[in-house]
Design a protein around this motif. Sequence first.
Motif, short mmCIF file in Angstrom:
data_model
loop_
_atom_site.label_atom_id
_atom_site.label_comp_id
_atom_site.label_asym_id
_atom_site.label_seq_id
_atom_site.Cartn_x
_atom_site.Cartn_y
_atom_site.Cartn_z
N GLU A 132 0.84 -1.19 0.00
CA GLU A 132 0.00 0.00 0.00
C GLU A 132 0.88 1.24 0.00
N PRO A 133 0.41 2.36 -0.58
CA PRO A 133 1.16 3.61 -0.45
C PRO A 133 1.45 3.88 1.03
N LEU A 134 2.65 4.38 1.30
CA LEU A 134 3.12 4.50 2.69
C LEU A 134 2.14 5.24 3.59
N LEU A 135 1.70 6.41 3.17
CA LEU A 135 0.85 7.21 4.06
C LEU A 135 -0.57 6.67 4.15
N ASP A 136 -0.95 5.77 3.25
CA ASP A 136 -2.22 5.06 3.40
C ASP A 136 -2.08 3.93 4.41
N ALA A 137 -0.90 3.32 4.44
CA ALA A 137 -0.67 2.17 5.31
C ALA A 137 -0.37 2.56 6.75
N MET A 138 0.29 3.70 6.95
CA MET A 138 0.77 4.03 8.29
C MET A 138 -0.33 4.16 9.34
N PRO A 139 -1.51 4.69 9.05
CA PRO A 139 -2.55 4.72 10.09
C PRO A 139 -2.95 3.33 10.57
N LYS A 140 -2.78 2.31 9.73
CA LYS A 140 -3.06 0.94 10.15
C LYS A 140 -1.88 0.38 10.94
N ARG A 141 -0.68 0.80 10.59
CA ARG A 141 0.51 0.33 11.29
C ARG A 141 0.71 1.02 12.63
N ALA A 142 0.26 2.27 12.71
CA ALA A 142 0.41 3.05 13.94
C ALA A 142 -0.81 3.96 14.07
N PRO A 143 -1.90 3.48 14.66
CA PRO A 143 -3.13 4.27 14.76
C PRO A 143 -2.91 5.63 15.41
N ASP A 144 -3.66 6.62 14.94
CA ASP A 144 -3.61 7.99 15.47
C ASP A 144 -2.25 8.64 15.26
N LEU A 145 -1.53 8.21 14.24
CA LEU A 145 -0.22 8.78 13.94
C LEU A 145 -0.36 10.16 13.32
N ASP A 146 0.54 11.08 13.71
CA ASP A 146 0.63 12.39 13.09
C ASP A 146 1.33 12.21 11.74
N LEU A 147 0.57 12.10 10.68
CA LEU A 147 1.13 11.76 9.37
C LEU A 147 2.02 12.87 8.82
N THR A 148 1.69 14.11 9.11
CA THR A 148 2.52 15.22 8.61
C THR A 148 3.91 15.17 9.21
N ARG A 149 3.98 14.96 10.51
CA ARG A 149 5.29 14.87 11.17
C ARG A 149 6.03 13.61 10.73
N PHE A 150 5.28 12.50 10.63
CA PHE A 150 5.91 11.25 10.19
C PHE A 150 6.53 11.42 8.82
N ALA A 151 5.79 12.03 7.89
CA ALA A 151 6.28 12.19 6.52
C ALA A 151 7.57 13.01 6.49
N ALA A 152 7.62 14.06 7.30
CA ALA A 152 8.82 14.90 7.32
C ALA A 152 10.02 14.14 7.86
N LEU A 153 9.83 13.42 8.95
CA LEU A 153 10.94 12.65 9.54
C LEU A 153 11.32 11.48 8.64
N TYR A 154 10.33 10.89 8.01
CA TYR A 154 10.59 9.73 7.15
C TYR A 154 11.47 10.09 5.97
N GLN A 155 11.22 11.23 5.34
CA GLN A 155 12.01 11.59 4.17
C GLN A 155 13.48 11.75 4.51
N SER A 156 13.77 12.36 5.64
CA SER A 156 15.16 12.51 6.07
C SER A 156 15.80 11.16 6.37
N ALA A 157 15.05 10.30 7.05
CA ALA A 157 15.57 8.97 7.38
C ALA A 157 15.76 8.14 6.12
N LEU A 158 14.83 8.28 5.16
CA LEU A 158 14.93 7.56 3.89
C LEU A 158 16.21 7.93 3.16
N GLU A 159 16.49 9.20 3.08
CA GLU A 159 17.69 9.65 2.39
C GLU A 159 18.95 9.10 3.05
N GLN A 160 18.94 9.00 4.38
CA GLN A 160 20.11 8.44 5.08
C GLN A 160 20.25 6.95 4.80
#
Length: 235
Positions: free
Chosen positions: A47-75
Amino acid sequence: MIQAVIVDVDDTLCLTEAASFALENEVLAAMGRAPMSRTVHLATWGEPLLDAMPKRAPDLDLTRFAALYQSALEQYIADGRLDVIPPENLRALDEFVLAGRAVLLLTSRTEAEVRHMLMPDHVLAGRVSAVYHGGNTRFRKPDPRAFDELLAATGLPPGQCVYVGDSPGDALAAGGAGLHFIASLQSGVRRRADFDDRYVSAYVEAFPDIVGVVERLDRTVPSPARGRRPRQSTK
């Protein structure tokens, strides 16, 4: 003749589920969240990441997750921990190019998640003629319309294209759009029993095996009939 070989990225061109599981849990930890289980990750894999993450981590702040994820992905990419394409897979792509077949990618990833693959110094440069992703397609797999932009841009009939992927959703999208489909089982995440054989032209245990399969499709297999869900135009 098969004119175009279209390839999925995750767990097809390169094996990424285990690394993605670790990466996403690192981001969750940085947010003070408990880690997800591997079972949950596997159940929503594809599934697209941001579609899947609410199922993987309910009530997740998707905006903050997306920002942190991109930096971690690049690393992760810089460290060679994600999106490493094996040499034998690159050689398979080279064989298609030498045979005069177009090689394209179609993935549910966002543009930011594939941007590094679009760079002129990436190993895919000169091998892949176009990349279709969440930024330049209107629909996502398993919707057969995920192929609309690709088919319109290439002008190829679906029956002259083959899609290589690892999930039942990939098979459903390809079959519904009238493309041949090759199921790659290399990751071990899915088995033949997970797929509907009506949408699968062949199964392979390793990505390089697709070269021989495409050659056999050229010789022996008629164009597939469209699946139950017809492709609808986006025009």
